[in-house]
Scaffold this active site. Sequence first.
Site: not given
Length: 313
Positions: A10, A58, A83, A109, A117, A167
């Site tokens: 990322r 999104e 998303f 991610h 998460d 990530r």
Amino acid sequence: MSDVKKIATRESYGNALAELGSEHKDLVVLDADLASATKTGVFKKAHPDRFIDCGIAEGNMMGVAAGLAAAGMVPFASTFAMFAAGRAYEQVRNSIGYPHLNVKIGATHAGISVGEDGATHQCNEDIALMRTIPGMTVICPSDDVEAKAAVRVAYEFEGPVYLRFGRLAVPVINDRPDYKFEIGKGVVLREGKDVTIIATGLPVSNCLEAAEKLAADGIEAKVINMHTIKPLDEELVLAAAKETGKVVTVEEHSVIGGLGSAVCDVLAEKAPARVLKIGINDVFGESGPAVELIKKYGLDADSIYEKIKKFAE
């Protein structure tokens, strides 16, 4: 590989966008209120006039990206994989895929390595979803070098592209003068005659480690970095399967619908071979440190080694 340089893909994405933005004035970046996490904030700082924060919307962001592409711009729509591929699937399919617009989707991610998460954000289904959209190119780079190259090539490519980033910091394994990134062309990282390992994304470096361990046991594994899942390098897959007779696919994604399924589709039709799919086995993830999750779900070098050793014997 503790002494090897590590960087999250990322980070590579954000850095590559900022660099490309200086070269191409038609490049515009969209984000869904996650610029600091997706690292598009690097582009925002360098080119604030070509950065659009669409907020936590999104689906709308994909529509905006489609409109910009129709107007001649080259938009990179950025958010978490959950998303981008999940929440906005309909808009990606109908507003980008169906009219085959020149939109690049930067999905960060992805996979189990999102870590703390938890299951709601650990998207292990995105490759499967994006593969099914006609005309969608799907790329999952393995390190910093490859991620930067993928962003550049995606910009130059005409048509929709799904780019998958992680990530967690991963080892740099492609830092060599002869490295070349080409859409739809896998890279042979190690030669071997006993079994073929075809990997994508985060587990590629772990597969190289596993191959070293297998070599110590007298099992020579051919290791292929398949950075492009669609279009798949069928020629390389078929040649490797015919050479070794046994194929193992490794991905930080569900074993349903991802790299393993793409490889099996080709082999079942053109060169039947024994296949072992290593990935997330039809379960949701959980909250926890990324490195521990990778080990628990069997994607670390030792776990990959043990599974392949048993399969190859």
